[in-house]
Write an enzyme that holds these catalytic residues in place. Structure first.
Site, PDB file in Angstrom:
ATOM      1  N   HIS A 265      55.151  87.833  53.323  1.00 45.76           N
ATOM      2  CA  HIS A 265      54.874  87.208  54.623  1.00 45.76           C
ATOM      3  C   HIS A 265      55.054  88.251  55.720  1.00 45.76           C
ATOM      4  O   HIS A 265      56.009  89.030  55.709  1.00 45.76           O
ATOM      5  CB  HIS A 265      55.848  86.038  54.850  1.00 45.76           C
ATOM      6  CG  HIS A 265      55.803  85.458  56.226  1.00 45.76           C
ATOM      7  ND1 HIS A 265      56.793  85.671  57.169  1.00 45.76           N
ATOM      8  CD2 HIS A 265      54.874  84.679  56.835  1.00 45.76           C
ATOM      9  CE1 HIS A 265      56.480  85.031  58.276  1.00 45.76           C
ATOM     10  NE2 HIS A 265      55.330  84.422  58.112  1.00 45.76           N
ATOM     11  N   ASN A 266      54.106  88.261  56.676  1.00 41.56           N
ATOM     12  CA  ASN A 266      54.190  89.219  57.794  1.00 41.56           C
ATOM     13  C   ASN A 266      54.598  90.601  57.279  1.00 41.56           C
ATOM     14  O   ASN A 266      55.580  91.198  57.729  1.00 41.56           O
ATOM     15  CB  ASN A 266      55.163  88.728  58.872  1.00 41.56           C
ATOM     16  CG  ASN A 266      54.585  87.562  59.675  1.00 41.56           C
ATOM     17  OD1 ASN A 266      53.459  87.126  59.439  1.00 41.56           O
ATOM     18  ND2 ASN A 266      55.351  87.051  60.620  1.00 41.56           N
TER      19      ASN A 266
ATOM     20  N   GLU B 148      50.072  90.221  53.954  1.00 40.55           N
ATOM     21  CA  GLU B 148      49.598  89.533  55.156  1.00 40.55           C
ATOM     22  C   GLU B 148      49.352  90.532  56.288  1.00 40.55           C
ATOM     23  O   GLU B 148      50.135  91.468  56.485  1.00 40.55           O
ATOM     24  CB  GLU B 148      50.604  88.481  55.625  1.00 40.55           C
ATOM     25  CG  GLU B 148      50.065  87.662  56.799  1.00 40.55           C
ATOM     26  CD  GLU B 148      50.952  86.502  57.196  1.00 40.55           C
ATOM     27  OE1 GLU B 148      50.436  85.589  57.869  1.00 40.55           O
ATOM     28  OE2 GLU B 148      52.146  86.502  56.847  1.00 40.55           O
TER      29      GLU B 148
ATOM     30  N   ASP C   1      48.400  90.275  60.376  1.00 37.24           N
ATOM     31  CA  ASP C   1      48.137  89.503  61.596  1.00 37.24           C
ATOM     32  C   ASP C   1      47.297  90.362  62.536  1.00 37.24           C
ATOM     33  O   ASP C   1      47.770  91.404  63.023  1.00 37.24           O
ATOM     34  CB  ASP C   1      49.446  89.120  62.292  1.00 37.24           C
ATOM     35  CG  ASP C   1      50.195  88.022  61.548  1.00 37.24           C
ATOM     36  OD1 ASP C   1      49.797  87.706  60.418  1.00 37.24           O
ATOM     37  OD2 ASP C   1      51.179  87.494  62.100  1.00 37.24           O
TER      38      ASP C   1
ATOM     39  N   HIS D 102      53.113  90.683  65.386  1.00 39.28           N
ATOM     40  CA  HIS D 102      53.393  89.249  65.448  1.00 39.28           C
ATOM     41  C   HIS D 102      53.106  88.785  66.872  1.00 39.28           C
ATOM     42  O   HIS D 102      53.871  89.061  67.786  1.00 39.28           O
ATOM     43  CB  HIS D 102      54.856  88.980  65.065  1.00 39.28           C
ATOM     44  CG  HIS D 102      55.121  87.546  64.717  1.00 39.28           C
ATOM     45  ND1 HIS D 102      56.369  86.991  64.732  1.00 39.28           N
ATOM     46  CD2 HIS D 102      54.273  86.551  64.344  1.00 39.28           C
ATOM     47  CE1 HIS D 102      56.296  85.726  64.381  1.00 39.28           C
ATOM     48  NE2 HIS D 102      55.029  85.445  64.136  1.00 39.28           N
TER      49      HIS D 102
ATOM     50  N   GLU E   8      45.596  86.805  59.060  1.00 37.73           N
ATOM     51  CA  GLU E   8      45.818  85.816  60.119  1.00 37.73           C
ATOM     52  C   GLU E   8      45.028  86.355  61.312  1.00 37.73           C
ATOM     53  O   GLU E   8      45.488  87.234  62.036  1.00 37.73           O
ATOM     54  CB  GLU E   8      47.298  85.640  60.438  1.00 37.73           C
ATOM     55  CG  GLU E   8      47.520  84.486  61.413  1.00 37.73           C
ATOM     56  CD  GLU E   8      48.978  84.188  61.664  1.00 37.73           C
ATOM     57  OE1 GLU E   8      49.346  84.011  62.836  1.00 37.73           O
ATOM     58  OE2 GLU E   8      49.756  84.152  60.692  1.00 37.73           O
TER      59      GLU E   8
END
Length: 561
Positions: free
Chosen positions: A111-112, A141, A143, A156, A190
Site C-alpha cells: 500500500h502506498n 501502488e 498515487d 500522497h 491511484e
C-alpha cells in the site's frame, strides 16, 4: 545455511537423541540413522540411500564415512543444517501449480509503496519500490497527480509527503521487477491526473517498460477467464479504471460521452468515516474531502485505458451485483473496515466472490502513522491483494513475510483447496466439517539469544501463536528462564487443535520478560503450517526488521496428525 555453533545444552539434547539410536556405539550405522529419520523426524519417504547421502554430506571423519556411519559431530552438523530447519526446504523454491487463474493465488501486495514513513509528512522515495520488490512484492501502488512541466508526480495527495516523478518510478520498476521473482508485477494506479498527463503516463509506461508491459490480451486467455502466473511471466500489468465500450463508441461518433472517473481507485472516496480520529487527522481528512469535492471529474485517457487488460478497477457494490455484472477482468479495491464488515456479514459469499475476481484490501485512512491491520482475516476469505505498508515493522509484516516465504518467495502462493472449492466455506463459522488436526509443539531450548546493549542477560520466554480462522487463532507461552541468553531450557509441551490448518500461520516469538505482565520483543519466526517439518528441528530467529539473528535459534519438536 549451517548453524555456527551450539552451546552445551543443545549438544546435550542432541547427544541424548544420538545415543538412543547408537546403542552404545561411537557412530550411527546407516540403518540406525534411517530408523531415526523414520521414527523421530517422520521422514517416511527416506531410504538407506537417503541415510548414506546424509553421511556423505555431513560426516567429516574419513573412517566413519568409509564404513557408512555417522559420528556425533556429523550428526550435529546434519541436525543444524538447512535439512534440520523447521521450514520445509522443498518450499524454498517454486513447487506449487502456477497454471491456475490469478484469482486462485494470494499475491504479495504493498500500500502506498512510495512512502518510507507516515502518510502525512513522510518521504516518498524510489528505494521504497526497490525494497518492496526485493521482498517479493508483486502488486505496487502508485498515487499519480499532475506535476509541473507536464511530468506526473507520485505522492500522497493533499498531504505534506514529498513528491517523486512518475517516470522515475516506472524506470525503477523496469530495473528491479524481476530480480527476485519471474512472476507478474501489477502496478495499481491511484490515478488523479488530468487527461493530458494521463497520456504522458501511458507514454512513459510504453517507452520505459517496453515488451515487459502487457498491452494486449493473451491468445490462450480468449475463453474469458483470467490468465495464470505462468502465462504472465516477466510481464507488468496495469491496474486502473478502464473506459467502457459504449463510451468509446460515443466518442467515436462525436456525441457527448458519459464521464468515466477513477472511482474504483480513489481510496479517499472509498474510506469510511472514523469517529476515533484525533483532531489533526480529522482536519486532514476534511481537507482531503473538501478538495476532492472541488476536483473536476476527469475521464480516463483512452491511451491509458488501452493498457488495462486483466486488471480493470470497478467500484464494489455488492456480491450479487458483482456476480451479475462483473467480468473476470474487473476487480475492486475495498477499505479494511468495509471489507471487515463484509466478511463478518457474508463470509461464504466473500470466499465465492474471490474465486472469480481479484479483490484488493487496503488500510484505513485513519492509519496516518502507516500502521497495518492483521492481514490474516482477509486471507481467510481468499482476498488476493491484501495491501500492507511495507515500511512498518511488526506483527502484520511478520505474517506477510511468513506467508510469502512459501513457494520460493515468488510473491504468489496458491490458495488452499478450501478457498477454491465449490463447497460453501465461511471462515467465521466456529464449526467446520473438517476433522481437527492436532498439533504438538515442544519448545525445548534456545541458543545464542541476542543480548541488549546494556549487556544484561535476558529472562527469555517463548510464545507460540497460531494465526488462522477465528476459531483456530490461539497462543501458548513458556515460563521465563532467569538471566540466561546463551542456552535457556524450557521443555514445554504445547497442544493446538486446528480446524483449518491449511490457512494457518505458526509464529514463534521470543520475548524478554521485564515485569509481571510485560515483556520486550527479542526475535521471531513465522511460517505456514503447511511448511512445518515434523520431528526435532531448529527455528531461525529474525529481528523486528526481518534480518537474521544467526546464530540465535530455538530447538523444538513438531508433530501433527
Amino acid at each position: 545455511m549451517m548453524k555456527s555453533w551450539s552451546p552445551a545444552s543443545r549438544r546435550e539434547d542432541l547427544q541424548k537423541l544420538f545415543q538412543g539410536y547408537a546403542s552404545g556405539r561411537p557412530a550411527l550405522p546407516a540403518r540406525a540413522l534411517l530408523r531415526f529419520l523414520h521414527q523421530e523426524q517422520m521422514e517416511l519417504e527416506a531410504t538407506e540411500e537417503t541415510a548414506e547421502r546424509l553421511i556423505g554430506t555431513y560426516e567429516v571423519e574419513e573412517a566413519a564415512r568409509g564404513s557408512g556411519s555417522m559420528t556425533f559431530d556429523g550428526f550435529l552438523r546434519y541436525m543444524e543444517s538447512r535439512e534440520g530447519c523447521v521450514f520445509n526446504r522443498a518450499h524454498a523454491c517454486v513447487y506449487q501449480d502456477m497454471e491456475q487463474p490469478l484469482s486462485s493465488y494470494f499475491i504479495s501486495s504493498s500500500h502506498n509503496t512510495y512512502l518510507t514513513g507516515d502518510q502525512l509528512v513522510g518521504e516518498s522515495h524510489l528505494d521504497a519500490y526497490v525494497y518492496a520488490l526485493r521482498k517479493g512484492c508483486r502488486c505496487l501502488e502508485i498515487d499519480c497527480w499532475d506535476g509541473p512541466d507536464m511530468e506526473p508526480v507520485v505522492y500522497h495527495g493533499y498531504t505534506l509527503t514529498t513528491k517523486i516523478r512518475f517516470r522515475d518510478v516506472v524506470a525503477t520498476v523496469e530495473q528491479h521487477a524481476f530480480q527476485t521473482s519471474a512472476y507478474p508485477v501489477i502496478l495499481s494506479l491511484e490515478n488523479h491526473c488530468s487527461e493530458e498527463q494521463q497520456e504522458v503516463m501511458a507514454q512513459h509506461l510504453i517507452s520505459i517498460l517496453g515488451n515487459k508491459l502487457l498491452s494486449a490480451p493473451l491468445p490462450q486467455a480468449a475463453a474469458g477467464g483470467l490468465p495464470s502466473p505462468n502465462d504472465l511471466k516477466y510481464k507488468v500489468l496495469i491496474k486502473n479504471k478502464k473506459l467502457k465500450p459504449q463510451i468509446r463508441a460515443e466518442e467515436a461518433a462525436g456525441t457527448e460521452a458519459e464521464e468515466s472517473v477513477n472511482e474504483g481507485e480513489d481510496e479517499d472516496e472509498e474510506e469510511d468515516d472514523d469517529a476515533d480520529h484525533d483532531k489533526t487527522t480529522a482536519k486532514c481528512c476534511l481537507l482531503k474531502k473538501s478538495e476532492s469535492k472541488k476536483r473536476r471529474k476527469v475521464q480516463v485517457a483512452p491511451v491509458l485505458s488501452d493498457l488495462v487488460i486483466y486488471t480493470s478497477s470497478v467500484k464494489f457494490v455488492s456480491f450479487s451485483h458483482a456476480k451479475q455484472h462483473q467480468s473476470h477482468c474487473e476487480n475492486s479495491s475495498v477499505a479494511e473496515k468495509k471489507a471487515r464488515r463484509l466478511l463478518r456479514a457474508s463470509g461464504a459469499d466473500f470466499v465465492q466472490h474471490n474465486q472469480r475476481f481479484l479483490s484488493r484490501i487496503y488500510p484505513a485512512g485513519s492509519r496516518t502513522s502507516s500502521s497495518n491491520y492483521n492481514p490474516q482475516e482477509f486471507w481467510n476469505v481468499g482476498a488476493q491483494l491484501v495491501a500492507l505498508n511495507f515500511q512498518s515493522l511488526g506483527l502484520p509484516m511478520d505474517l506477510n513475510h511468513g506467508r510469502f516465504q512459501d513457494n520460493g518467495g515468488c510473491g504468489y502462493v496458491l490458495k488452499p483447496p478450501v478457498l477454491r472449492s465449490s463447497r460453501s466455506f465461511d471462515p467465521g463459522c466456529s464449526k467446520h466439517s473438517h476433522k481437527p488436526t492436532n498439533l504438538l509443539l515442544k519448545v525445548i531450548s534456545a541458543s545464542n539469544l541476542p543480548v541488549p546493549r546494556g549487556g544484561k542477560a535476558l529472562d527469555p520466554l517463548v510464545r507460540v501463536e497460531i494465526h488462522g480462522t477465528a476459531s483456530d487463532s490461539q497462543r501458548r507461552s513458556t515460563h521465563a528462564v532467569k538471566s540466561n541468553s546463551l542456552s535457556p531450557h524450557w521443555d514445554v509441551n504445547m497442544d493446538f487443535s486446528l480446524r483449518v490448518p491449511e490457512l494457518s500461520l505458526v509464529r514463534f516469538c521470543v520475548r524478554d520478560q521485564t515485569g509481571l505482565f510485560s515483556s520486550d520483543f527479542v526475535g521471531q519466526y513465522t511460517l505456514p503450517f503447511s511448511s512445518l517439518k515434523k520431528g526435532y528441528r531448529w527455528v531461525p530467529l529474525l529481528s523486528r526488521d526481518g534480518c537474521s539473528l544467526d546464530p540465535a535459534s530455538l530447538f523444538v519438536f513438531v508433530w501433527h496428525s
